[in-house]
Each structure stands twice: as C-alpha cells, then as structure tokens.
Scaffold this motif. Structure first.
Motif, PDB file in Angstrom:
ATOM      1  N   THR A   1      13.472 -22.475 -23.998  1.00 27.76           N
ATOM      2  CA  THR A   1      12.423 -23.338 -23.447  1.00 27.76           C
ATOM      3  C   THR A   1      11.819 -22.733 -22.189  1.00 27.76           C
ATOM      4  N   SER A   2      12.676 -22.287 -21.272  1.00 27.39           N
ATOM      5  CA  SER A   2      12.187 -21.703 -20.016  1.00 27.39           C
ATOM      6  C   SER A   2      11.380 -20.441 -20.268  1.00 27.39           C
ATOM      7  N   TYR A   3      11.824 -19.634 -21.216  1.00 28.35           N
ATOM      8  CA  TYR A   3      11.128 -18.376 -21.489  1.00 28.35           C
ATOM      9  C   TYR A   3       9.688 -18.636 -21.909  1.00 28.35           C
ATOM     10  N   TYR A   4       9.477 -19.572 -22.845  1.00 27.87           N
ATOM     11  CA  TYR A   4       8.121 -19.776 -23.374  1.00 27.87           C
ATOM     12  C   TYR A   4       7.228 -20.535 -22.397  1.00 27.87           C
ATOM     13  N   LEU A   5       7.801 -21.398 -21.571  1.00 33.22           N
ATOM     14  CA  LEU A   5       6.986 -22.039 -20.545  1.00 33.22           C
ATOM     15  C   LEU A   5       6.561 -21.013 -19.484  1.00 33.22           C
ATOM     16  N   ASN A   6       7.476 -20.117 -19.110  1.00 30.86           N
ATOM     17  CA  ASN A   6       7.119 -19.048 -18.163  1.00 30.86           C
ATOM     18  C   ASN A   6       6.103 -18.090 -18.779  1.00 30.86           C
ATOM     19  N   PHE A   7       6.273 -17.820 -20.054  1.00 32.37           N
ATOM     20  CA  PHE A   7       5.343 -16.949 -20.782  1.00 32.37           C
ATOM     21  C   PHE A   7       3.917 -17.487 -20.679  1.00 32.37           C
ATOM     22  N   LEU A   8       3.749 -18.784 -20.872  1.00 35.07           N
ATOM     23  CA  LEU A   8       2.418 -19.391 -20.783  1.00 35.07           C
ATOM     24  C   LEU A   8       1.909 -19.412 -19.342  1.00 35.07           C
ATOM     25  N   THR A   9       2.790 -19.717 -18.403  1.00 36.86           N
ATOM     26  CA  THR A   9       2.385 -19.811 -17.000  1.00 36.86           C
ATOM     27  C   THR A   9       1.859 -18.478 -16.482  1.00 36.86           C
ATOM     28  N   GLN A  10       2.503 -17.400 -16.874  1.00 36.68           N
ATOM     29  CA  GLN A  10       2.147 -16.074 -16.370  1.00 36.68           C
ATOM     30  C   GLN A  10       0.988 -15.440 -17.136  1.00 36.68           C
ATOM     31  N   LEU A  11       0.576 -16.070 -18.223  1.00 34.97           N
ATOM     32  CA  LEU A  11      -0.382 -15.442 -19.127  1.00 34.97           C
ATOM     33  C   LEU A  11      -1.803 -15.420 -18.579  1.00 34.97           C
ATOM     34  N   GLY A  12      -2.233 -16.501 -17.933  1.00 33.45           N
ATOM     35  CA  GLY A  12      -3.631 -16.631 -17.515  1.00 33.45           C
ATOM     36  C   GLY A  12      -4.183 -17.946 -18.019  1.00 33.45           C
ATOM     37  N   ASP A  13      -5.487 -17.964 -18.332  1.00 34.34           N
ATOM     38  CA  ASP A  13      -6.099 -19.226 -18.767  1.00 34.34           C
ATOM     39  C   ASP A  13      -6.063 -19.436 -20.276  1.00 34.34           C
ATOM     40  N   GLY A  14      -5.591 -18.449 -21.027  1.00 33.36           N
ATOM     41  CA  GLY A  14      -5.472 -18.600 -22.483  1.00 33.36           C
ATOM     42  C   GLY A  14      -6.755 -18.367 -23.247  1.00 33.36           C
ATOM     43  N   GLU A  15      -7.812 -17.866 -22.585  1.00 34.35           N
ATOM     44  CA  GLU A  15      -9.109 -17.737 -23.252  1.00 34.35           C
ATOM     45  C   GLU A  15      -9.408 -16.337 -23.765  1.00 34.35           C
ATOM     46  N   SER A  16      -8.969 -15.307 -23.077  1.00 37.93           N
ATOM     47  CA  SER A  16      -9.383 -13.953 -23.444  1.00 37.93           C
ATOM     48  C   SER A  16      -8.778 -13.551 -24.787  1.00 37.93           C
ATOM     49  N   PRO A  17      -9.422 -12.635 -25.515  1.00 33.57           N
ATOM     50  CA  PRO A  17      -8.867 -12.183 -26.807  1.00 33.57           C
ATOM     51  C   PRO A  17      -7.456 -11.627 -26.678  1.00 33.57           C
ATOM     52  N   GLU A  18      -7.191 -10.929 -25.561  1.00 34.14           N
ATOM     53  CA  GLU A  18      -5.865 -10.335 -25.369  1.00 34.14           C
ATOM     54  C   GLU A  18      -4.799 -11.423 -25.200  1.00 34.14           C
ATOM     55  N   GLN A  19      -5.109 -12.434 -24.407  1.00 29.72           N
ATOM     56  CA  GLN A  19      -4.154 -13.521 -24.199  1.00 29.72           C
ATOM     57  C   GLN A  19      -3.927 -14.308 -25.481  1.00 29.72           C
ATOM     58  N   ARG A  20      -4.990 -14.576 -26.203  1.00 32.12           N
ATOM     59  CA  ARG A  20      -4.850 -15.335 -27.450  1.00 32.12           C
ATOM     60  C   ARG A  20      -4.041 -14.563 -28.487  1.00 32.12           C
ATOM     61  N   ALA A  21      -4.187 -13.251 -28.484  1.00 28.22           N
ATOM     62  CA  ALA A  21      -3.414 -12.421 -29.426  1.00 28.22           C
ATOM     63  C   ALA A  21      -1.919 -12.522 -29.131  1.00 28.22           C
ATOM     64  N   LEU A  22      -1.551 -12.717 -27.864  1.00 29.16           N
ATOM     65  CA  LEU A  22      -0.146 -12.865 -27.499  1.00 29.16           C
ATOM     66  C   LEU A  22       0.386 -14.252 -27.852  1.00 29.16           C
TER      67      LEU A  22
END
Length: 758
Positions: free
Chosen positions: A355-376
């Motif tokens: 749970t902590s890993y995936y919440l941190n993964f999203l927090t550190q990712l950015g705004d979730g809009e760019s193609p690179e972020q969405r691919a992750l």
C-alpha cells in the motif's frame, strides 16, 4: 533407436514451438536446451513431440537414436546415470563407477537424451549438474533436451520458456480454432461424447481457458468435469477453489492428478526465504516491477538478499513479462495466496509495504497528465486499486487525498472515465463508514472529482448528486480551492441545462476565488468555461477575450493540455462567426498538442469540430470522414454526449447531400443519447438539425412549430437560434406565438414527441 513414451491422447497445438525447438537442437551451436515452465505447462509432452518430429523429419540426425529419460522419481544425482543407462539399453559390467561407465559409452555415440523433470536434481552441491557438464565435455556427439521447473544456470544452456496454449479473447471469432479451446473440446468429448460448443458453452470455455492462461494440465483437469457441470459452473468453481482442478483417473501420475499436487512439489523445492517471498508476491495483481517486488518482500537492491526474485523466476514461479516487469500465473497466485494466509504476520507486513509503495509511487510521479507518467501508471492500475482499498480501510486519508488529483488527471486524459468513477465510488463507499471528522476533506475531494468525470461522459444527474453532497461537506470547511472546483463543476451542469446566467454566476464566483488564492490553474479553467457560456449567449467579443486570456494563463504555467482545450474553443467561436480560416488554424494547433499528449477525448472532440467546419466549407467527404472518426473514438470511451454531437454533425452532412433517410436515423440516435444523458442544451442543438430535416421533407406545420419553440426557448445557444431564424426565413414564415408551440412542455417532452413523430 527411438525410445519415447507412447501418447495416450492427441497432441494439440504448439507447432511453432516444436519447429523452433527442432531448429535449436539441430543447430551446431546448441547442445543443451532446457524447456522451463511451471508444473502443468506441458513441458514433457512438448519435449517428446519435438523428438518425434525430429525422428520423422530428420531420421539420420541422431545416428544412435533418441531416448527419453524419466527422472521424476529420481531423488539423488548418483541415480541419473542408472536411468540414462536403462533408457539407452546400456548394461553396467565394469569396476568403474556407473557415471564413468555411462560417460565412456556415450563418448562414441550420437544421441539425443531427453532428461525429464530435472528440477529436484538441481541441488546445492551441484553434483547432478556436474554430471551433465561432464557429458557435454566428454561425449561430443550427445545433445541434451532437459525439462525442468528451474533453470540449470549453465553457460552452455539455451532456455526455452514454455507458456500456455493460444487462448482467444472474450468474444473472439472462430474461438474453437485456438489450441486451448481445441484441447478443452477434445478432452471434454473423451468423457462426454455428445459435448459440443454452443454459444453459451463457447463463451464459458473461453473464460476457463483465460482463467488458467492456457495451461494444458489445468484445461485437462477442468474439462474432466464436463459430465457433471456446465462450462459456466466449472469457470465459477475455478475462481473460488484451486482444489476443484483435480481428477480421479487411476492411470494419471500421482503428481499430476491435481494442480495442488503439482504446485506442492514446486513449493517443496523452495528455501524458507523463497517460500515467504513467493507467498508475499501473491499480493500483486496484473504484474509488478522489480522495485515493487523488492519493497513488498522487504529487501533492498543494494544487498544480496534481492536474489529471491531472480531465483523464483529461474524456478518458473515468476514470469518475466518484459525487461522491467514480472507476473505470476493466476493459478499459482491463488496457491501462493493460500500459503500467505497461513503466515499472518508476513501477510500484514507485505500488505502494508504494498500500500505504501503505490501511494508513494503516485505522490512522486507528478500530476498524472504527461504521456510518460501515464505510461507508468497504466500497468499498475490493479495494484493501485488494491492500495487505495487498503488505505481507505486503514485510515490513510491524507495519502488518499494527496493522490486523488493524480488519478483524476490520469483517468481523464486517458478517457477512462468509468474506471475512475468506479474507483472513487468504491472508496467513497468505504469512507462513508468512517468518522466524518477525519474524512470530510477527502469525501469532498472525491465527490468533486468524480462529478467532473461524470460530466465528461454526459452523466449529468450523477454529477449533480455528487456536487450537492460536496457542497454539504464544504459548509463545514474553509477550503477555497476545493470550493472553486465544485463551483466550476456546478456551472458546467447548469450550462448543459441551458441556464447560462446561473452558469456564468457560478463560474465568475469560482474565478474570483481562484484569483484571490492565486490558484492559477483554477483561474484558467474558469476563464475557458466563461468563454463557452458567453459564446452560447451570442456575446462573441467577450467570449473571445475569455478564451484568449485562458490560453495565456495556461501557457504561463506550461499546461499544454489546458491551452489545447481553450484553443479548440477559440476555433469553435471563429467557426460560429464564419471566420473559417482562423478557426482551422486554431484546430490544427489544438490537435497537434492533443496528439502529442495522446489525449483521446480531446482529440476526438477536435476532430468532430474540424468535421463540422469542413461541412460548412462544402467539403462533405472530408467532413464525413472526420466526424466518423470522432464518433468511433467517442464510442470507445463511452462518451454518450460526444457520440450525440458527432451523430448530429454527420446528420448535417447527410442533409447537405440530400441523404434524408440517413440523416433521420442519425438524428434519432443522437436525440436518444442526449435524452439519456439529460443534456438540455445538446437536445436543443439536435432539435435545430431535426428542424432542418423537416423543412427538407416539407413538413411545414411541424417545422413551423418546432422552429418557433427553439427561437422562444431561453436555454438555446445563440448559434442554434440563428439557424432556426434562417430556416424560418427560408419557409417565409414568422415565429408562432408561444401558446401555439410547446411552450408549456419541457425540452424532454418535446424530444419524446419528436421521436414519436420522426
């Protein structure tokens, strides 16, 4: 000499695999080929059929024959030589050790040895492996085809990873021709000669084959239940109980009478650390990265402890999907999850880390809009859903609030609105059981963002209900940013209801809040929406000012997607004003950004607008193509409002080309969709096109009444009003008094009447 076990059943599929294996075994570069894969994957049968293929196609390839060496019951490396001798017909007769005698005999032979089930002989001391190395070094005419659940990890080894049989997608045409389905049918007919694939049974059999991912043993075990259960019942049982996959056949090897027996054998070959790690990895869904796996099992890449992930892959318990991702066969995951449930402390620790890993993964990712972020994010959606569910149950409210915006942006740009709505609703359901003093902010956040996704696909009633709840929560909060966002969403619902004055009031208040709190993104959104409202009212100069200010603000914060939306709206405005050249420039600029960002919803909208522009310029084939593409894209993302808009555009093209019957069908579909999503403004726009059709059909009374209704309606967009006025002039008529139209009836009632009359 050809010493191979007789086949009890016909061999199904895998012809390409046989050809590839045969090619490797006849190549001078390969002398040791290991077929790896989990138990039940059909490694033994594949090896035997490859040998049979070689014997038939290249009979002189191995001068002294091909021999099958069964090792499943051999538990000491010293016994390997005895099994080889027995298979090749060699009799021990000297004082030397059995291994040396076999090596001496093989030194002068050209033979292919199939060493079956070697995994339990890969011991820590390595004596079993050592004997194989000696064969390769001393008997140069010998080639080895090994089946094993674990790699031998020899330099000379060529790995062939056995995967499941070909499985059709749900609803695939000619599904019975896939090898997994063929195997299921053949085995089912062995136990029930009248079995055949009906439509219902085919659908359920596809589900079975997909559940087991084409694993041959699992398919055989499942189909053995056909005399007692339907395919649907079998599929249901597989999902619930691994022990269902078992058979009572007395002549089947004990180790293959059930999948549990197969998996227990693999489990027994693991070290305690590997057993715990494998069990903990069952928490993942849909695959995982190496980094995620290491986090969940509680080790770091900087130590030697990370090797269990690699070891489990070598033992065929993990599948490497790509250079960066791993997965577990669903049946193995079910088995491992049972093992994990017996280790409550290890399960709790792993679940918490997951749970902590995936919440941190999203927090550190950015705004979730760019193609690179969405691919992750894309491949991790199932894991993120699990993390969100656990976080909501265990009180990680701030972490959920911090990541809600990222997921909202991701689902919106991907146009996966329904998936986002479902995730947020599932979370809201759990949160409603929690203390409101702790969850008010999160509840408001989720309701507001969920409402925005409802709006995108025309689910306006659901959006209004969510927004009302969000407003109730806001009464107890001092959160200007969130209040601004809710007001913007409420403004949109009023806009679609045709109440432009209220929409403008709400959007203006939202803009004021954003400017006071320096919420630049919120201000840009409000400006863009105010442009749409004033355009609908016919205040084109003010509309242009709003749109241009919105573009400038979005660009100041480097929001390409925001700028693209405002540019598209500028194109719509210029199209309404008849400046087609400038409108086209804005569409091209907007489309370029949207394509770069892979924004399906926005790209589909811009395509539709460009199609309408082409129609106004008389380029009807181009218009039909662009609007058709837009319609297809909108259907894929379940945007019913967008579908209705595209259909209306296509109907206008049909009217311009005198295809009246086609226009009628398109308008009926469009009206039904607009009615379904309760979009009053859109219904009025479509009724404008319906009026054009009735004028063409010379239905004068209906045309006159409908056009008069549209002109008198306060919620109609100015562009549609002007169209109605022109159509009345074409009829050489004046608007009827309100009492002679449908002035006492709602837009929905008028649409119902028109649908009956068309």
């Amino acid at each position: 000499m050809l010493n191979l076990p007789a086949a009890a059943t016909p061999f199904v599929g895998r012809q390409n695999e046989i050809i590839e294996l045969a090619h490797r075994l006849t190549s001078t570069e390969n002398r040791l080929v290991t077929i790896t894969g989990p138990g039940g994957m059909g490694k033994t049968r594949l090896a035997v059929e490859t040998a049979r293929y070689l014997a038939e196609r290249t009979p002189g390839q191995f001068l002294h024959g091909i021999s099958f060496v069964p090792l499943a019951t051999v538990d000491t490396p010293e016994s390997i030589s005895a099994r080889i001798a027995e298979s090749i017909g060699f009799i021990f007769h000297g004082a030397q050790s059995p291994q040396k005698e076999v090596l001496e005999y093989l030194r002068e032979r050209e033979v292919l040895l199939i060493l079956d089930n070697f995994e339990q002989l890969v011991d820590q001391a390595g004596s079993g492996i050592t004997f194989l190395v000696e064969i390769l070094h001393q008997a140069l005419g010998v080639k080895l085809l090994v089946t094993s659940r674990e790699r031998l990890n020899l330099y000379a080894e060529t790995i062939f990873d056995a995967r499941g049989l070909n499985v059709p997608e749900a609803g695939a045409a000619q599904a019975e021709e896939y090898s997994a389905m063929t195997l299921f049918r053949q085995n089912a007919q062995r136990v029930n000669r009248t079995f055949h694939f009906t439509n219902e049974e085919t659908t359920a059999a596809i589900r079975i084959c997909r559940l087991v991912e084409g694993m041959p043993l699992a398919i055989e075990l499942a189909s053995a239940w056909i005399p007692h259960y339907t395919c649907t019942q079998i599929a249901d049982q597989i999902e619930k109980d691994l022990d269902f996959l078992a058979i009572p056949y007395h002549d089947a090897p004990t180790s293959h009478r059930s999948l549990r027996a197969v998996f227990e054998r693999s489990w027994s070959l693991l070290s305690p650390a590997e057993q715990t790690a494998f069990a903990q990895l069952s928490l993942f869904s849909g695959g995982f990265s190496l980094e995620a796996a290491l986090t969940v099992i509680g080790v770091t890449p900087s130590t030697d402890e990370w090797m269990p992930v690699i070891d489990l892959t070598d033992k065929s318990l993990l599948q490497r999907q790509s250079a960066e991702r791993y997965d577990i066969h669903p049946l193995l995951r079910q088995y491992a999850a049972e093992k994990l449930s017996a280790l409550p402390e290890a399960m709790e620790e792993a679940a918490s880390r997951h749970t902590s890993y995936y919440l941190n993964f999203l927090t550190q990712l950015g705004d979730g809009e760019s193609p690179e972020q969405r691919a992750l994010i894309r491949p991790e959606r199932a894991n993120i859903r699990m993390a969100w569910e656990r976080a909501s149950k265990t009180g990680m409210f701030q972490e959920l609030e911090n990541t809600a915006g990222v997921l909202h942006s991701f689902f919106s740009v991907e146009s996966w609105f329904q998936e986002g709505i479902t995730l947020f609703q599932d979370t809201l359901t759990i949160l409603n059981e929690k203390d409101r003093n702790q969850t008010t902010g999160l509840l408001c956040e989720l309701l507001g963002r969920k409402a925005r996704m409802h709006i995108h696909i025309g689910q306006l009633e659901s959006a209004r209900a969510d927004l009302q709840q969000a407003l109730n929560h806001l009464e107890n909060m001092d959160d200007p940013s969130r209040r601004s966002r809710v007001f913007d969403s409420l403004a949109i619902t009023n806009y679609y209801a045709g109440d432009y004055a209220q929409a403008i009031a709400l959007a203006t208040e939202s803009l004021s809040i954003s400017e006071k709190t320096e919420n630049v993104d919120g201000a840009a959104f409000s400006l863009n929406f105010l442009g749409s409202c004033t355009k609908a009212q016919g205040n084109y100069e003010q509309s242009r000012s709003y749109f241009e200010r919105s573009v400038a603000v979005y660009r100041s914060i480097q929001s390409e997607l925001g700028a693209a939306m405002a540019l598209n709206n500028l194109g719509n405005l210029l199209q309404a004003q008849g400046d087609f050249h400038t409108a086209q420039q804005y569409y091209v600029e907007s489309s370029g950004i949207l394509k770069k960002q892979d924004h399906i919803h926005g790209a589909a909208t811009t395509l539709g607008n460009a199609g309408k522009l082409a129609a106004k310029q008389g380029e009807y084939e181009t218009a039909r193509q662009l609007l058709g593409e837009s319609l297809e894209m909108k259907r894929k993302i379940n945007d019913q409002r967008g579908e209705a808009v595209a259909l209306t555009g296509l109907a206008d093209v049909s009217l311009a080309t005198d295809a009246h019957a086609e226009a009628r069908e398109q308008l009926i579909q469009a009206l039904k969709l607009a009615f379904q999503v309760a979009d009053v403004q859109l219904m009025l726009d479509i009724l404008g096109a319906v009026a054009a059709l009735t004028v063409k059909q010379e239905r004068r009374e209906l045309s006159h009444r409908l056009l008069s209704f549209l002109i008198n309606h306060s919620g109609i967009a100015e562009e549609t009003r002007q169209r109605a006025i022109l159509l009345l002039k074409e009829m050489d008529s004046q608007p009827l008094p309100e009492q002679d139209t449908w002035n006492q009836e709602s837009v929905e009632d008028v649409v119902s009447a028109i649908l009956r009359d068309l």
